[in-house]
Design a protein around this motif. Structure first.
Motif, short mmCIF file in Angstrom:
data_model
loop_
_atom_site.label_atom_id
_atom_site.label_comp_id
_atom_site.label_asym_id
_atom_site.label_seq_id
_atom_site.Cartn_x
_atom_site.Cartn_y
_atom_site.Cartn_z
N HIS A 172 0.82 -1.22 0.00
CA HIS A 172 0.00 0.00 0.00
C HIS A 172 0.85 1.27 0.00
N ALA A 173 2.14 1.16 0.40
CA ALA A 173 2.98 2.36 0.50
C ALA A 173 4.22 2.31 -0.37
N LEU A 174 4.61 1.14 -0.87
CA LEU A 174 5.87 1.02 -1.62
C LEU A 174 5.81 1.82 -2.91
N ARG A 175 6.83 2.64 -3.10
CA ARG A 175 7.01 3.37 -4.36
C ARG A 175 8.18 2.83 -5.15
N GLU A 176 9.19 2.29 -4.48
CA GLU A 176 10.36 1.73 -5.15
C GLU A 176 10.67 0.37 -4.53
N LEU A 203 3.37 2.12 -6.62
CA LEU A 203 4.64 1.65 -7.15
C LEU A 203 4.99 2.39 -8.44
N CYS A 204 6.18 2.97 -8.48
CA CYS A 204 6.64 3.68 -9.68
C CYS A 204 8.00 3.20 -10.16
N VAL A 231 1.76 -7.11 -13.27
CA VAL A 231 2.16 -5.98 -12.43
C VAL A 231 2.12 -4.67 -13.22
N ILE A 232 2.41 -4.71 -14.52
CA ILE A 232 2.31 -3.48 -15.32
C ILE A 232 0.84 -3.04 -15.42
N SER A 233 -0.05 -3.99 -15.60
CA SER A 233 -1.47 -3.64 -15.71
C SER A 233 -2.02 -3.12 -14.40
N SER A 234 -1.50 -3.59 -13.30
CA SER A 234 -2.02 -3.18 -11.99
C SER A 234 -1.43 -1.88 -11.50
N CYS A 235 -0.29 -1.46 -12.05
CA CYS A 235 0.41 -0.25 -11.57
C CYS A 235 0.53 0.74 -12.72
#
Length: 493
Positions: free
Chosen positions: A393-397, A428-429, A446-450
């Motif tokens: 829920h918080a991970l960006r990298e 996630l970026c 993961v690409i479709s979800s982020c």
């Protein structure tokens, strides 16, 4: 001459007569007009002119000499027309007073107010640092020396050996001079020091500075209570400096960084974790970069320390494997709920289970990449889902490069970023999966979800089709990768 021409000639006086002014009235030039506009009489300001500047300064102007005051009164005094001719015949004409030559004022620097000098010096120090500018400015005049000596200008100092390339010729004299300069700066300029950076001390501390440990410790004891940031390049003085920190000389320290630079240090660094927590209770950033770090225990039975309640960033990254384990990481972070960045690159002994037990709940950056490690290491093959399920829920990298997780374990881990109905998109970026066994279906999911994914590294991923094993930067390249994965036939290499 025609009558009309003679009449006009009698009516208009000659040009010399029209432009003539009464004797004793000085003609005003354009320069005098500008000076009166910038600093009019009675405004409380005066002008100061030098070669390349014109300053408007408060207060009365510089005192004039007696000859200049006489000349000014004589030129401004009106002379009656009736007695002008008699006065000229009665007394001889005085010799004209020569005006002072216009040129640079040798003492203009002394007349600049101290407040203005401090503001000018502060701007230069903010852009270039206090050294070597303040040392050179202090030699100009007494006023500049007073301004350059203000401790408020010495908040941030970077110390590096400036004569490192000339020591072979100068020898012991240069070393002695550098040591004397540093020892003088500590009590005379560093009373309000807040940030100290030591550059290139690892290889040049002995032949260049030879700073005694007692001098460094005494400096920290004096300036430490006000210091909030400290950067160190690992050297023989690092142990003494860390010993001073453990003794509580810098209770307000917020940032501590110890680094060896590019070259890896071969001497283990013993760091008592619990003592550091007591000496620097307000630490927010701790970086031990490229060090062979050993968390020295306080005894056979390790009692938990006070922790770092305000710690937000912990970086233990190294170019090769180190000795940091789950137990050492738990001693560091057992009371750090506000941690946002955790960089453990090269820490091959850290397992997902040890990370899952940490108290931080809103981790934003997690780096677990293994670069240049030996193939003989036994890496964990399961447990990556413990990381993503806790912090998705918080991970960006997220960096998992070089890890040995299996295909099914990575699929289960990255499935945590799938959007559930009614929930917001993951934050996630940046995702680094270099050298892992990730599959095309997992990457597509993961690409479709982020939708905010801006960086994706798929280099050396053996389970992906040829031509797609590279790094993708930007949303357009990431979406292109998704299209290729959806249209390409499955391939194992």
């Amino acid at each position: 001459m025609a009558p009309g021409v003679a009449r006009r000639a009698r009516r208009r006086p000659p040009r010399s007569v029209r432009s003539a002014r009464p004797v004793g009235v000085r003609a005003r030039s354009a320069e005098d007009w500008w000076w009166d506009r910038l600093a009019p009489s009675g405004s409380g300001y005066h002008l100061l002119q030098s070669d390349s500047m014109l300053l408007v300064l408060p207060g009365p102007g510089p005192a004039r000499t007696r000859v200049q005051r006489r000349a000014a009164r004589r030129t401004q005094r009106p002379v009656p027309p009736a007695s002008r001719a008699a006065a000229v015949k009665a007394r001889p004409r005085p010799a004209p007073v020569s005006e002072p030559q216009q040129g640079p004022d040798p003492g203009w620097g002394d007349r600049i107010p101290l407040e203005i000098l401090l503001q000018i010096f502060g701007l230069l120090v903010a852009s270039d640092g206090p050294m070597p500018f303040l040392g050179r400015a202090a030699r100009v005049c007494r006023r500049w020396h007073e301004a350059a000596s203000q401790p408020a200008l010495w908040h941030t100092v970077t110390l590096s050996p400036p004569l490192a390339g000339r020591l072979a010729k100068s020898g012991a004299k240069a070393e002695k001079k550098l040591l004397a300069s540093l020892e003088w700066l500590m009590p005379n300029r560093f009373s309000q020091l807040q940030r100290l950076t030591l550059i290139h001390w690892k290889s040049q501390v002995h032949p260049v500075l030879k700073v005694e440990s007692t001098a460094v410790v005494s400096f920290l004891e004096e300036a430490g209570p006000r210091m909030c940031k400290l950067w160190l390049t690992y050297s023989s003085q690092t142990t003494a400096i860390l010993g001073a920190l453990l003794g509580g000389c810098c209770p307000q320290l917020r940032v501590l960084e110890v680094s060896t630079g590019i070259d890896r240090n071969s001497t283990p660094l013993q760091l008592p974790v619990e003592a550091l927590q007591k000496g620097c209770p307000h630490l927010q950033v701790l970086r031990l970069l490229n060090l062979m770090w050993l968390p020295k225990p306080s005894g056979r039975v390790v009692t938990p320390g006070p922790g770092f309640p305000g710690l937000e960033e912990l970086c233990l990254a190294g170019s090769s494997c180190n000795f940091v384990s789950n137990e050492a990481l738990g001693r560091l972070l057992h009371d750090s709920p506000n941690l946002r960045l955790l960089d453990l690159r090269g820490c091959a002994r850290i397992t997902p289970g040890g990370l899952h037990d940490l108290p931080c709940q809103d981790l934003e950056q997690l780096h677990l990449g293994l670069y240049g490690t030996s193939d003989r290491l036994t890496l964990a093959k399961e447990g990556s889902h413990l990381l993503t399920q806790k912090w998705c829920h918080a991970l960006r990298e997220l960096d998992l490069s070089g890890q040995g997780f299996s295909e099914k374990d990575l699929e289960r881990a990255l499935a945590a970023f799938s959007v559930t109905p009614g929930a917001s998109h993951p934050a996630l970026c940046s995702l680094n999966l270099r050298g892992t066994r990730v599959t095309p279906s997992t990457v597509s999911s993961v690409i479709s979800s982020c939708p905010g994914l801006l960086y994706l590294n798929l280099e050396s991923c053996r389970c992906l089709p040829r031509g797609l094993k590279r790094a993708y930067r930007g949303q357009e390249e990431v979406q292109w990768c998704l299209e290729q994965l959806l249209t390409s036939p499955p391939s194992s290499s």
